[in-house]
Design a protein around this motif. Structure first.
Motif: not given
Lengths: 193, 193
Positions: B52-55, B68-82
């Motif tokens: 359901x989400x890419x982190x 990559x998210x395009x291949x997972x039904x456009x699930x939301x991508x969240x990026x952790x911040x430094x």
């Protein structure tokens, strides 16, 4: 771009100090379907131009730029790095950018290998406010002898003037949403059309 | 993944100190067509799982995760911040990650809004060496009560052991290229198959 304006109205929040938070879909959580539509919009705007490379700056520009590249024949995306310190070994183009958010200057670098005189560059970033980051990217392109063909921005804070100054300098700036005013008290956001 | 191994052989360079430079196509200049193929490979590997989400973590993981998210039904991508420092206002999950490259610990944060108990998360990153960054992302998921369904990595430095330790701990790690050994003297790179 109506879709982006609607998302900003629905999910953006206005904070004191001219801060517009859109981290629900643009620069912390990323809606890649929206990014794809943004790429299509830029491809339409810049259709008459030859684009051989997209240049952005870490971190928030990267996802947008990579999704947009699919609409520009999969051209390479290069992201300029925010460095701790400038490496003086001569294999990088360097400049400094003043960040109002962080209230300090930081070095920005790109390897000489990935920006060349033959490049016709589309600059992409998530936000345009005072235009300092973009001026830094433009300077990197100038140092490389590359041609800046245009600038694609998701959200321009029009009232901060950076976009209009770039347009006055002759750059083709395509901002998909231009915020004309925003009010942290009421949360009201108005767009330029 | 043969395409990725071939690119590493052709364009990667081995430096002293276990450094493999692949900035020609992976983490400075980005080949989005390759990223798309990498996403397809992970989608095939993780086909049986609900994602359901890419982190990911800024900066190099973002472009790969968004493609990559395009291949997972456009699930939301969240990026952790430094982060520069950990914000204690309570709206973020935080951890610290030790970077061998930078020889220091840095805080990593993700907003509580974008990581939830209902999330089934695919972790994506460009490199896996000692696994410190991934352990940080796993910890953020644990704090949020989210489920880690799998880990997709572009380049694993197998000889550093971080990937195998994650597998021993039960994680489904799909690294598209696993470097078994590399020699800065000769430039020779050998892959695990």
């Amino acid at each position: 771009m109506q879709e982006l304006e609607e998302r900003i109205q629905a999910e953006g929040t206005v904070k004191a100090g001219d801060v517009l938070k859109v981290d629900a879909f643009l620069n912390h959580q990323c809606d890649v379907r929206l990014f794809d539509h943004m790429g299509a919009a830029w491809a339409e705007h810049f259709a008459g131009k030859t684009i051989t490379k997209i240049l952005t700056i870490e971190a928030s520009g990267i996802g947008i730029a990579c999704c947009a590249a699919r609409h520009f024949n999969d051209v390479p995306v290069v992201f300029a790095k925010k460095a701790q310190s400038i490496n003086l070994d001569g294999d990088q183009y360097t400049t400094t950018v003043y960040s109002f958010t962080k209230q300090k200057e930081f070095p920005v670098i790109v390897s000489k290998k990935y920006l060349n005189p033959g490049d016709h560059v589309l600059l992409i970033d998530d936000f345009l406010a005072n235009g300092k980051a973009l001026r830094g990217l433009i300077e990197l392109c100038e140092k490389a002898g590359a041609t800046v063909e245009g600038i694609g921005i998701a959200v321009e804070k029009g009232f901060q003037g950076g976009g209009d100054r770039l347009r006055e300098d002759g750059y083709d700036v395509d901002s998909l949403a231009i915020v004309e005013s925003m009010d942290p008290e009421t949360g009201k956001i108005e767009f330029r059309h």
